[in-house]
Design a protein around this motif. Structure first.
Motif, PDB file in Angstrom:
ATOM      1  N   LYS A  68       0.832  -1.208   0.000  1.00 49.23           N
ATOM      2  CA  LYS A  68       0.000   0.000   0.000  1.00 49.23           C
ATOM      3  C   LYS A  68       0.861   1.251   0.000  1.00 49.23           C
ATOM      4  O   LYS A  68       1.858   1.306   0.705  1.00 49.23           O
ATOM      5  CB  LYS A  68      -0.898   0.007   1.241  1.00 49.23           C
ATOM      6  N   PRO A  69       0.555   2.209  -0.831  1.00 51.94           N
ATOM      7  CA  PRO A  69      -0.646   2.400  -1.634  1.00 51.94           C
ATOM      8  C   PRO A  69      -0.549   1.841  -3.057  1.00 51.94           C
ATOM      9  O   PRO A  69      -1.462   1.996  -3.855  1.00 51.94           O
ATOM     10  CB  PRO A  69      -0.764   3.922  -1.688  1.00 51.94           C
ATOM     11  N   PHE A  70       0.567   1.206  -3.366  1.00 50.48           N
ATOM     12  CA  PHE A  70       0.812   0.778  -4.741  1.00 50.48           C
ATOM     13  C   PHE A  70       0.226  -0.608  -5.021  1.00 50.48           C
ATOM     14  O   PHE A  70       0.192  -1.473  -4.150  1.00 50.48           O
ATOM     15  CB  PHE A  70       2.314   0.792  -5.019  1.00 50.48           C
ATOM     16  N   CYS A  71      -0.205  -0.798  -6.250  1.00 43.90           N
ATOM     17  CA  CYS A  71      -0.765  -2.082  -6.668  1.00 43.90           C
ATOM     18  C   CYS A  71       0.340  -3.133  -6.699  1.00 43.90           C
ATOM     19  O   CYS A  71       1.429  -2.888  -7.220  1.00 43.90           O
ATOM     20  CB  CYS A  71      -1.396  -1.945  -8.050  1.00 43.90           C
ATOM     21  N   ASP A  72       0.055  -4.304  -6.129  1.00 45.42           N
ATOM     22  CA  ASP A  72       0.996  -5.428  -6.178  1.00 45.42           C
ATOM     23  C   ASP A  72       0.370  -6.646  -6.858  1.00 45.42           C
ATOM     24  O   ASP A  72       0.912  -7.736  -6.796  1.00 45.42           O
ATOM     25  CB  ASP A  72       1.493  -5.794  -4.779  1.00 45.42           C
ATOM     26  N   GLY A  73      -0.791  -6.451  -7.487  1.00 42.08           N
ATOM     27  CA  GLY A  73      -1.470  -7.553  -8.166  1.00 42.08           C
ATOM     28  C   GLY A  73      -2.388  -8.357  -7.273  1.00 42.08           C
ATOM     29  O   GLY A  73      -2.947  -9.358  -7.711  1.00 42.08           O
ATOM     30  N   SER A  74      -2.572  -7.937  -6.021  1.00 42.01           N
ATOM     31  CA  SER A  74      -3.448  -8.685  -5.101  1.00 42.01           C
ATOM     32  C   SER A  74      -4.860  -8.836  -5.628  1.00 42.01           C
ATOM     33  O   SER A  74      -5.553  -9.796  -5.277  1.00 42.01           O
ATOM     34  CB  SER A  74      -3.491  -8.001  -3.729  1.00 42.01           C
ATOM     35  N   HIS A  75      -5.306  -7.916  -6.470  1.00 40.83           N
ATOM     36  CA  HIS A  75      -6.665  -8.000  -7.020  1.00 40.83           C
ATOM     37  C   HIS A  75      -6.865  -9.286  -7.816  1.00 40.83           C
ATOM     38  O   HIS A  75      -7.981  -9.781  -7.927  1.00 40.83           O
ATOM     39  CB  HIS A  75      -6.981  -6.772  -7.891  1.00 40.83           C
ATOM     40  N   ASN A  76      -5.771  -9.854  -8.338  1.00 36.96           N
ATOM     41  CA  ASN A  76      -5.867 -11.108  -9.094  1.00 36.96           C
ATOM     42  C   ASN A  76      -6.200 -12.297  -8.208  1.00 36.96           C
ATOM     43  O   ASN A  76      -6.657 -13.323  -8.713  1.00 36.96           O
ATOM     44  CB  ASN A  76      -4.558 -11.374  -9.839  1.00 36.96           C
ATOM     45  N   ASP A  77      -5.969 -12.181  -6.908  1.00 41.25           N
ATOM     46  CA  ASP A  77      -6.225 -13.285  -5.977  1.00 41.25           C
ATOM     47  C   ASP A  77      -7.565 -13.173  -5.257  1.00 41.25           C
ATOM     48  O   ASP A  77      -7.922 -14.059  -4.489  1.00 41.25           O
ATOM     49  CB  ASP A  77      -5.109 -13.347  -4.924  1.00 41.25           C
ATOM     50  N   LEU A  78      -8.300 -12.084  -5.501  1.00 46.00           N
ATOM     51  CA  LEU A  78      -9.577 -11.893  -4.819  1.00 46.00           C
ATOM     52  C   LEU A  78     -10.686 -12.605  -5.576  1.00 46.00           C
ATOM     53  O   LEU A  78     -10.655 -12.687  -6.810  1.00 46.00           O
ATOM     54  CB  LEU A  78      -9.901 -10.390  -4.715  1.00 46.00           C
ATOM     55  N   PRO A  79     -11.705 -13.094  -4.865  1.00 52.62           N
ATOM     56  CA  PRO A  79     -12.808 -13.767  -5.555  1.00 52.62           C
ATOM     57  C   PRO A  79     -13.617 -12.783  -6.397  1.00 52.62           C
ATOM     58  O   PRO A  79     -13.735 -11.601  -6.050  1.00 52.62           O
ATOM     59  CB  PRO A  79     -13.658 -14.320  -4.393  1.00 52.62           C
TER      60      PRO A  79
END
Length: 83
Positions: A68-79
């Motif tokens: 945070k605050p930068f994108c690390d690709g975690s959105h790819n692991d969310l349902p």
């Protein structure tokens, strides 16, 4: 601990000038990805960060990044149903 509101799956790609910024960690701000004070009354606090020179950055909009605050690709692991 409660979960932040997911604003968007995709990060915000922004060209930022040098300065201090406050990233919204709660997901409730109307000025995403920046804080507008909507976290008041929650356990969330905005994340301050400094840009030293004009830069293109990708700020997390899913609010689950480990960097945070930068994108690390975690959105790819969310349902998918969280979006």
């Amino acid at each position: 601990m409660s979960e932040p509101v997911v604003y968007d799956r995709a990060p915000a790609e922004l060209d930022l000038e040098p300065g201090e910024y406050w990233w919204c960690a709660c997901g409730r701000s109307m000025t995403q990805p920046f804080c507008d004070g909507s976290h008041e009354g929650t356990e969330f606090e905005p994340v301050p960060f400094v840009i030293e020179e004009k830069s293109t950055v990708w700020l997390c909009n899913c609010k689950h990044s480990k960097d945070k605050p930068f994108c690390d690709g975690s959105h790819n692991d969310l349902p998918d149903d969280i979006f």
